[in-house]
Enzyme design. Structure first.
Site, PDB file in Angstrom:
ATOM      1  N   ILE A  30       0.834  -1.203   0.000  1.00  0.00           N
ATOM      2  CA  ILE A  30       0.000   0.000   0.000  1.00  0.00           C
ATOM      3  C   ILE A  30       0.870   1.255   0.000  1.00  0.00           C
ATOM      4  O   ILE A  30       0.580   2.231  -0.691  1.00  0.00           O
ATOM      5  CB  ILE A  30      -0.920   0.006   1.246  1.00  0.00           C
ATOM      6  CG1 ILE A  30      -1.985  -1.077   1.126  1.00  0.00           C
ATOM      7  CG2 ILE A  30      -1.574   1.377   1.441  1.00  0.00           C
ATOM      8  CD1 ILE A  30      -2.852  -1.240   2.374  1.00  0.00           C
ATOM      9  N   ASP A  75      15.221   2.254   9.680  1.00  0.00           N
ATOM     10  CA  ASP A  75      14.234   1.460  10.415  1.00  0.00           C
ATOM     11  C   ASP A  75      13.427   2.459  11.241  1.00  0.00           C
ATOM     12  O   ASP A  75      14.017   3.233  12.012  1.00  0.00           O
ATOM     13  CB  ASP A  75      14.973   0.459  11.323  1.00  0.00           C
ATOM     14  CG  ASP A  75      14.029  -0.524  12.002  1.00  0.00           C
ATOM     15  OD1 ASP A  75      12.893  -0.126  12.351  1.00  0.00           O
ATOM     16  OD2 ASP A  75      14.423  -1.684  12.192  1.00  0.00           O
ATOM     17  N   SER A 152      -3.632   3.361   9.213  1.00  0.00           N
ATOM     18  CA  SER A 152      -4.114   2.672  10.402  1.00  0.00           C
ATOM     19  C   SER A 152      -4.703   1.314  10.011  1.00  0.00           C
ATOM     20  O   SER A 152      -4.329   0.724   8.998  1.00  0.00           O
ATOM     21  CB  SER A 152      -5.156   3.584  11.060  1.00  0.00           C
ATOM     22  OG  SER A 152      -5.665   3.026  12.224  1.00  0.00           O
ATOM     23  N   LYS A 170      -2.400   0.022  16.654  1.00  0.00           N
ATOM     24  CA  LYS A 170      -3.180   0.868  15.737  1.00  0.00           C
ATOM     25  C   LYS A 170      -4.112   1.815  16.503  1.00  0.00           C
ATOM     26  O   LYS A 170      -4.346   2.943  16.063  1.00  0.00           O
ATOM     27  CB  LYS A 170      -3.991  -0.007  14.765  1.00  0.00           C
ATOM     28  CG  LYS A 170      -3.126  -0.860  13.815  1.00  0.00           C
ATOM     29  CD  LYS A 170      -2.364  -0.011  12.815  1.00  0.00           C
ATOM     30  CE  LYS A 170      -1.702  -0.865  11.742  1.00  0.00           C
ATOM     31  NZ  LYS A 170      -0.921  -0.076  10.765  1.00  0.00           N
ATOM     32  N   ILE A 199      -6.789  -5.449   1.215  1.00  0.00           N
ATOM     33  CA  ILE A 199      -6.261  -4.959  -0.060  1.00  0.00           C
ATOM     34  C   ILE A 199      -5.512  -6.077  -0.755  1.00  0.00           C
ATOM     35  O   ILE A 199      -4.596  -6.687  -0.178  1.00  0.00           O
ATOM     36  CB  ILE A 199      -5.325  -3.740   0.180  1.00  0.00           C
ATOM     37  CG1 ILE A 199      -6.074  -2.618   0.929  1.00  0.00           C
ATOM     38  CG2 ILE A 199      -4.763  -3.233  -1.152  1.00  0.00           C
ATOM     39  CD1 ILE A 199      -7.324  -2.076   0.229  1.00  0.00           C
TER      40      ILE A 199
END
Ligand code: HXC
Length: 286
Positions: A30, A75, A152, A170, A199
């Site tokens: 994403i 990172d 999120s 989250k 997704i």
């Protein structure tokens, strides 16, 4: 809009020309689609991730849009490294207009047996990583009156079996998003989040669908299909553009309606499948 529409058929390909964007986790999935969408409407984009080779390959593909693309390895758990990556992008691009806190980690694990380090690892990547990203960008966003976008998940507000660590992280991100909207609004900085549904083709969904297959997920989505990464990316562009200049503190759910009916039935099916597979693995140990 259908999922198949190209963003630049719908909005001006110069919507964000000259804007500078920093995307964590931008090497794949994403977050890569988000980076791609920004570049397609004229933005210069820095992608950040842990693996330099993966970032370099993704950056090379993004360069087809003709904007400036930077691979900035770090990172997100390492605040100093992230500060350096954000500063590098701001120096290269002459400022920063949007940061996307997208890097995340996920696996199924029962709350009673996940190790403290397993729980901490997901909170470190998702929540602390998002905080580090926003904090690193603050000085630059103050100058540009820019925006922060958090990626999120529905686990932030829907209980979901074997995802206690993810839900905690989250939920923290959602709270952080709202608090930053409140605190940093006076600097002209907007803060919003997107909640993606399932997704297709992403590492996250590969992990989440593995125990029960994709059909059980599709059946739980009112729109009856998985989303495409481009559908999340389109909303990321809108929320970061002047089209959303008065939107801050908003959680924008882009999940095909998945969260509407709650996740109880799907969650139960997954819990049974994960438990069965763990029992099978235990039984086959010598
Ligand atoms: C139980 C596990 C585990 C598993 C790791 N751990 N995998 N515990 N079940 N399947 C535990 C380890 O045992 C260890 O604890 C601790 O977590 C750290 O593990 P490491 O492998 O050392 O960590 P690291 O190399 O940093 O890897 C982080 C990771 C990994 C999150 C564990 O999976 C990863 O890098 N993921 C990135 C890619 C990813 O997850 N993408 C999906 C994101 S999508 P001990 O106690 O043994 O030391 C997403 C969307 C969510 O998040 C919502 C979608 C709707």
């Amino acid at each position: 809009m259908t999922g198949a529409s190209r963003l630049t058929d719908l909005v001006s390909p110069t919507l964000l020309t000259g804007r500078a964007v920093f995307v964590t986790g931008g090497g794949s999935g994403i977050n890569y689609a988000i980076a791609d969408a920004f570049a397609s409407v004229g933005a210069n984009v820095a992608i950040c991730g842990r693996t330099p080779e993966k970032l370099d390959a993704a950056a090379e593909t993004l360069r087809r849009h003709g904007t400036r693309i930077l691979a900035a390895p770090a990172d997100v758990r390492d605040a100093e490294a992230l500060d350096a990556a954000v500063d590098l992008a701001a120096t290269e691009f002459g400022g920063l207009d949007t940061v996307v806190a997208g890097a995340a980690g996920n696996f199924y694990a029962p709350a009673e047996s996940i190790s403290p380090n397993g729980f901490r690892t997901v909170v470190d990547i998702d929540l602390l990583g998002s905080f580090h990203t926003a904090r690193a960008a603050f000085d630059h966003l103050k100058v540009s009156h820019g925006s922060i976008l958090f990626v999120s998940a529905g686990q932030a507000y829907l209980s979901f079996s074997h995802q206690a660590h993810v839900g905690a992280a989250k939920a923290g991100i959602e709270n952080l998003m709202a608090n930053l909207a409140l605190e940093w609004g006076r600097h002209g900085i907007r803060s919003n989040s997107i909640v993606p549904g399932p997704i297709e083709g992403t590492e996250g969904m590969k992990r989440l669908a593995e125990p029960v297959g994709t059909d059980a997920w599709t059946a739980a989505v009112p729109l009856g299909r998985f989303g495409r990464a481009e559908e999340i990316a389109a909303m990321a562009v809108v929320l970061s553009s002047p089209l959303a200049s008065y939107i801050t503190g908003a959680r924008v759910v882009v999940d095909g309606g998945l969260g509407l009916s709650g996740l109880g039935a799907l969650s139960r099916t997954i819990a049974e499948a994960v438990t069965a597979s763990r029992t099978e693995k235990e039984a086959s140990k010598p």
